[in-house]
Enzyme design. Sequence first.
Site, mmCIF file in Angstrom:
data_model
loop_
_atom_site.group_PDB
_atom_site.id
_atom_site.type_symbol
_atom_site.label_atom_id
_atom_site.label_comp_id
_atom_site.label_asym_id
_atom_site.label_seq_id
_atom_site.Cartn_x
_atom_site.Cartn_y
_atom_site.Cartn_z
ATOM 1 N N ASP A 28 0.869 -1.169 0.000
ATOM 2 C CA ASP A 28 0.000 0.000 0.000
ATOM 3 C C ASP A 28 0.915 1.231 0.000
ATOM 4 O OD1 ASP A 28 -2.318 1.643 0.383
ATOM 5 O OD2 ASP A 28 -1.822 1.735 2.517
ATOM 6 N N ASP A 30 -0.228 5.199 0.956
ATOM 7 C CA ASP A 30 -0.509 6.142 2.046
ATOM 8 C C ASP A 30 -0.574 5.408 3.379
ATOM 9 O OD1 ASP A 30 -1.806 8.980 0.720
ATOM 10 O OD2 ASP A 30 -1.720 7.215 -0.552
ATOM 11 N N ASP A 206 -1.905 -0.582 5.926
ATOM 12 C CA ASP A 206 -2.150 0.055 7.225
ATOM 13 C C ASP A 206 -3.619 0.290 7.551
ATOM 14 O OD1 ASP A 206 -2.318 2.198 5.173
ATOM 15 O OD2 ASP A 206 -2.609 3.471 6.930
#
Length: 266
Positions: A28, A30, A206
């Site tokens: 991922d 961001d 996240d």
Amino acid sequence: MSTVVTENSTDLPPPSFQASHQYAFFFDVDGTLAEIQQNPDAVTIPETVRANLQSLSAICGGAVALVSGRPITQLDQLAAPLTLPMAGVHGAELRDAGGNVHRVQLPEDVAQPLQKMLEEKMSTLPGTLLEAKGMAFALHYRQAMEYQQQVLELAETAVARFPELALQPGKCVVEIKPQGIDKGAAIETFMQHAPFAGRIPVFVGDDLTDEKGFLAVNAVQGISVKVGDGAGHARYHLSQVTDVYDWLEKTLLQLKQDNAGKGSRL
């Protein structure tokens, strides 16, 4: 190497890696490769991290991909000059290792009235931001937390009006995207083709948007890594973005040493 551990054991650090040909890495962006910013346009991936990604891709035969809610055009800007396979907009856009791009499009009789409705409603909520991605829409409220409930209700109304759409909650954002599109499905698609096929998938993320990616990786005894706080389906844990940077550098060093050792034994 065994990766069977208790579900939700997110206090465990990721394991060590050897044999670069065995792994496929998915990241991922961001909150994982880049610190989250108040304004999404302010996000950057540090130059050293981009260089390490390039080295990891080279040593793993190209089996490194970005899997993000951002469109591929934005991911290319963040990763430049590196060009990687990518799944953008949670997999609604997918660029394979050969550079071929596949996109899921919303019908015009859905996209146009949906965008008009969202623009009208979001304009009444100061500090919120509507991000139109073509085949999906992100409703940001990081700078207007007092409107969180209104934004969520707006997204729910949109999905109720257009049943071919689905909600994807995230950190201070809720996205509206086509049904059946998620990061888990994107990773599964990558894993069906070279250079990813036959390898052990490693996914680092996240957010709530990454949970289906964790599930997809866990289903094939891969390595799922959650960054930051909060329970989830990831089997391993890193505390913050800077820990991802350290782990990436350590992993790259391990794989280089393993390859060098093999070369000396030939």
